[in-house]
Design a protein around this motif. Structure first.
Motif, PDB file in Angstrom:
ATOM      1  N   VAL A   1       0.846  -1.197   0.000  1.00  0.00           N
ATOM      2  CA  VAL A   1       0.000   0.000   0.000  1.00  0.00           C
ATOM      3  C   VAL A   1       0.880   1.244   0.000  1.00  0.00           C
ATOM      4  O   VAL A   1       0.657   2.182  -0.769  1.00  0.00           O
ATOM      5  CB  VAL A   1      -0.955  -0.002   1.219  1.00  0.00           C
ATOM      6  CG1 VAL A   1      -1.668   1.321   1.353  1.00  0.00           C
ATOM      7  CG2 VAL A   1      -1.952  -1.139   1.103  1.00  0.00           C
ATOM      8  N   GLY A   2       1.902   1.242   0.838  1.00  0.00           N
ATOM      9  CA  GLY A   2       2.842   2.363   0.867  1.00  0.00           C
ATOM     10  C   GLY A   2       3.580   2.514  -0.445  1.00  0.00           C
ATOM     11  O   GLY A   2       3.849   3.633  -0.898  1.00  0.00           O
TER      12      GLY A   2
ATOM     13  N   ALA B   1       2.452   1.822  -3.445  1.00  0.00           N
ATOM     14  CA  ALA B   1       1.552   2.459  -4.416  1.00  0.00           C
ATOM     15  C   ALA B   1       1.471   3.971  -4.172  1.00  0.00           C
ATOM     16  O   ALA B   1       1.525   4.768  -5.118  1.00  0.00           O
ATOM     17  CB  ALA B   1       0.162   1.834  -4.333  1.00  0.00           C
ATOM     18  N   ILE B   2       1.365   4.361  -2.916  1.00  0.00           N
ATOM     19  CA  ILE B   2       1.289   5.788  -2.578  1.00  0.00           C
ATOM     20  C   ILE B   2       2.587   6.497  -2.945  1.00  0.00           C
ATOM     21  O   ILE B   2       2.580   7.580  -3.535  1.00  0.00           O
ATOM     22  CB  ILE B   2       0.949   5.969  -1.087  1.00  0.00           C
ATOM     23  CG1 ILE B   2      -0.472   5.476  -0.809  1.00  0.00           C
ATOM     24  CG2 ILE B   2       1.097   7.424  -0.661  1.00  0.00           C
ATOM     25  CD1 ILE B   2      -0.813   5.389   0.665  1.00  0.00           C
ATOM     26  N   VAL B   3       3.713   5.885  -2.610  1.00  0.00           N
ATOM     27  CA  VAL B   3       5.015   6.497  -2.889  1.00  0.00           C
ATOM     28  C   VAL B   3       5.254   6.621  -4.388  1.00  0.00           C
ATOM     29  O   VAL B   3       5.754   7.651  -4.856  1.00  0.00           O
ATOM     30  CB  VAL B   3       6.149   5.689  -2.209  1.00  0.00           C
ATOM     31  CG1 VAL B   3       7.509   6.100  -2.733  1.00  0.00           C
ATOM     32  CG2 VAL B   3       6.096   5.879  -0.716  1.00  0.00           C
TER      33      VAL B   3
ATOM     34  N   VAL C   1       3.000   6.921  -6.834  1.00  0.00           N
ATOM     35  CA  VAL C   1       2.143   7.974  -7.394  1.00  0.00           C
ATOM     36  C   VAL C   1       2.657   9.357  -7.002  1.00  0.00           C
ATOM     37  O   VAL C   1       2.787  10.245  -7.847  1.00  0.00           O
ATOM     38  CB  VAL C   1       0.678   7.782  -6.936  1.00  0.00           C
ATOM     39  CG1 VAL C   1      -0.161   9.001  -7.270  1.00  0.00           C
ATOM     40  CG2 VAL C   1       0.089   6.541  -7.574  1.00  0.00           C
ATOM     41  N   THR C   2       2.961   9.555  -5.724  1.00  0.00           N
ATOM     42  CA  THR C   2       3.372  10.888  -5.284  1.00  0.00           C
ATOM     43  C   THR C   2       4.727  11.293  -5.854  1.00  0.00           C
ATOM     44  O   THR C   2       4.921  12.456  -6.214  1.00  0.00           O
ATOM     45  CB  THR C   2       3.414  10.974  -3.750  1.00  0.00           C
ATOM     46  OG1 THR C   2       4.286   9.962  -3.235  1.00  0.00           O
ATOM     47  CG2 THR C   2       2.035  10.812  -3.157  1.00  0.00           C
TER      48      THR C   2
ATOM     49  N   TRP D   1       3.068  15.699  -3.553  1.00  0.00           N
ATOM     50  CA  TRP D   1       4.127  15.165  -2.702  1.00  0.00           C
ATOM     51  C   TRP D   1       4.044  15.755  -1.293  1.00  0.00           C
ATOM     52  O   TRP D   1       4.316  15.057  -0.322  1.00  0.00           O
ATOM     53  CB  TRP D   1       5.513  15.445  -3.295  1.00  0.00           C
ATOM     54  CG  TRP D   1       6.546  14.595  -2.631  1.00  0.00           C
ATOM     55  CD1 TRP D   1       6.978  13.383  -3.037  1.00  0.00           C
ATOM     56  CD2 TRP D   1       7.239  14.881  -1.415  1.00  0.00           C
ATOM     57  NE1 TRP D   1       7.910  12.896  -2.153  1.00  0.00           N
ATOM     58  CE2 TRP D   1       8.081  13.798  -1.148  1.00  0.00           C
ATOM     59  CE3 TRP D   1       7.235  15.944  -0.519  1.00  0.00           C
ATOM     60  CZ2 TRP D   1       8.911  13.735  -0.035  1.00  0.00           C
ATOM     61  CZ3 TRP D   1       8.063  15.893   0.593  1.00  0.00           C
ATOM     62  CH2 TRP D   1       8.894  14.803   0.818  1.00  0.00           C
TER      63      TRP D   1
ATOM     64  N   PHE E   1       1.670  13.800   0.631  1.00  0.00           N
ATOM     65  CA  PHE E   1       2.333  12.566   1.069  1.00  0.00           C
ATOM     66  C   PHE E   1       3.154  12.817   2.336  1.00  0.00           C
ATOM     67  O   PHE E   1       3.125  12.015   3.274  1.00  0.00           O
ATOM     68  CB  PHE E   1       3.220  12.029  -0.058  1.00  0.00           C
ATOM     69  CG  PHE E   1       4.278  11.063   0.379  1.00  0.00           C
ATOM     70  CD1 PHE E   1       3.951   9.800   0.813  1.00  0.00           C
ATOM     71  CD2 PHE E   1       5.609  11.425   0.347  1.00  0.00           C
ATOM     72  CE1 PHE E   1       4.930   8.902   1.205  1.00  0.00           C
ATOM     73  CE2 PHE E   1       6.596  10.546   0.725  1.00  0.00           C
ATOM     74  CZ  PHE E   1       6.249   9.280   1.164  1.00  0.00           C
TER      75      PHE E   1
ATOM     76  N   ILE F   1       0.838  13.057   5.286  1.00  0.00           N
ATOM     77  CA  ILE F   1       0.354  11.726   5.667  1.00  0.00           C
ATOM     78  C   ILE F   1       1.420  10.974   6.452  1.00  0.00           C
ATOM     79  O   ILE F   1       1.123  10.316   7.452  1.00  0.00           O
ATOM     80  CB  ILE F   1      -0.080  10.934   4.409  1.00  0.00           C
ATOM     81  CG1 ILE F   1      -1.345  11.543   3.820  1.00  0.00           C
ATOM     82  CG2 ILE F   1      -0.307   9.465   4.733  1.00  0.00           C
ATOM     83  CD1 ILE F   1      -1.718  10.993   2.465  1.00  0.00           C
ATOM     84  N   GLU F   2       2.663  11.071   6.013  1.00  0.00           N
ATOM     85  CA  GLU F   2       3.756  10.422   6.736  1.00  0.00           C
ATOM     86  C   GLU F   2       3.945  11.018   8.127  1.00  0.00           C
ATOM     87  O   GLU F   2       4.221  10.296   9.082  1.00  0.00           O
ATOM     88  CB  GLU F   2       5.057  10.527   5.941  1.00  0.00           C
ATOM     89  CG  GLU F   2       5.106   9.642   4.734  1.00  0.00           C
ATOM     90  CD  GLU F   2       5.225   8.179   5.076  1.00  0.00           C
ATOM     91  OE1 GLU F   2       5.908   7.829   6.053  1.00  0.00           O
ATOM     92  OE2 GLU F   2       4.616   7.376   4.353  1.00  0.00           O
TER      93      GLU F   2
ATOM     94  N   ASN G   1       1.243   9.699  10.284  1.00  0.00           N
ATOM     95  CA  ASN G   1       1.444   8.277  10.529  1.00  0.00           C
ATOM     96  C   ASN G   1       2.542   8.001  11.554  1.00  0.00           C
ATOM     97  O   ASN G   1       2.550   6.944  12.173  1.00  0.00           O
ATOM     98  CB  ASN G   1       1.769   7.568   9.218  1.00  0.00           C
ATOM     99  CG  ASN G   1       1.931   6.085   9.391  1.00  0.00           C
ATOM    100  OD1 ASN G   1       1.103   5.425  10.012  1.00  0.00           O
ATOM    101  ND2 ASN G   1       3.002   5.550   8.830  1.00  0.00           N
TER     102      ASN G   1
END
Length: 149
Positions: A45-46, A48-50, A52-53, A72, A75, A78-79, A82
């Motif tokens: 999942v991470g 895919a996010i990384v 794209v960003t 970005w 992102f 979000i990090e 998290n």
């Protein structure tokens, strides 16, 4: 000690643009190795996010599109959100956070999350400065003349 949120140049008086390209490439490579070393659902999942960003950051940096650079920065937010969950997940062993680092050691996993957070904070400062630089460049350009029919 006062820390500014923005910088005019990157470290060693280099361009912010080159640092943004380097940041995007670094995150793509590091996340690819992370998925290869310790594959689990959290890493995919991470990943895919990384992907794209950072593709958005690459394109936004090369074409100087500030909207793509914002992706970005989202992102990075979000990090940052998290990070406390990751620390608590490592300490209390829930959510697969410890396994996502590729090690079962509490201190090693915490060290990885702390280093990652510091790298994200450093990168976010540079990318945010580049975003403001792009925003100021667009504001200083003269308006385009339109053809009137």
């Amino acid at each position: 000690m006062k820390i500014d949120l923005t910088v005019e140049n990157g470290p060693c008086n280099t361009e912010l643009r080159s640092w943004c390209l380097g940041i995007a490439i670094y995150w793509l490579i590091s996340m690819t190795f992370s998925v290869l070393v310790a594959p689990n659902v959290l890493n995919f999942v991470g990943f895919a996010i990384v992907v794209v960003t950072n593709i958005c950051l690459l394109i936004g940096t090369l074409k100087e599109k500030r909207v793509l650079v914002i992706v970005w920065l989202i992102f990075a937010v979000i990090e940052a959100i998290n990070f406390p969950f990751a620390v608590l997940g490592v300490i209390f062993h829930y959510g697969g956070y410890r396994e996502a680092t590729g090690m079962n050691n509490i201190f090693g996993a915490l060290l990885i999350y702390i280093i990652t957070f510091l790298i994200i904070a450093f990168s976010a400062r540079i990318v945010y400065s580049f975003y403001l630089q792009l925003k100021n460049n667009e504001a200083s350009k003269p308006p385009r003349a339109l053809n009137v029919v």
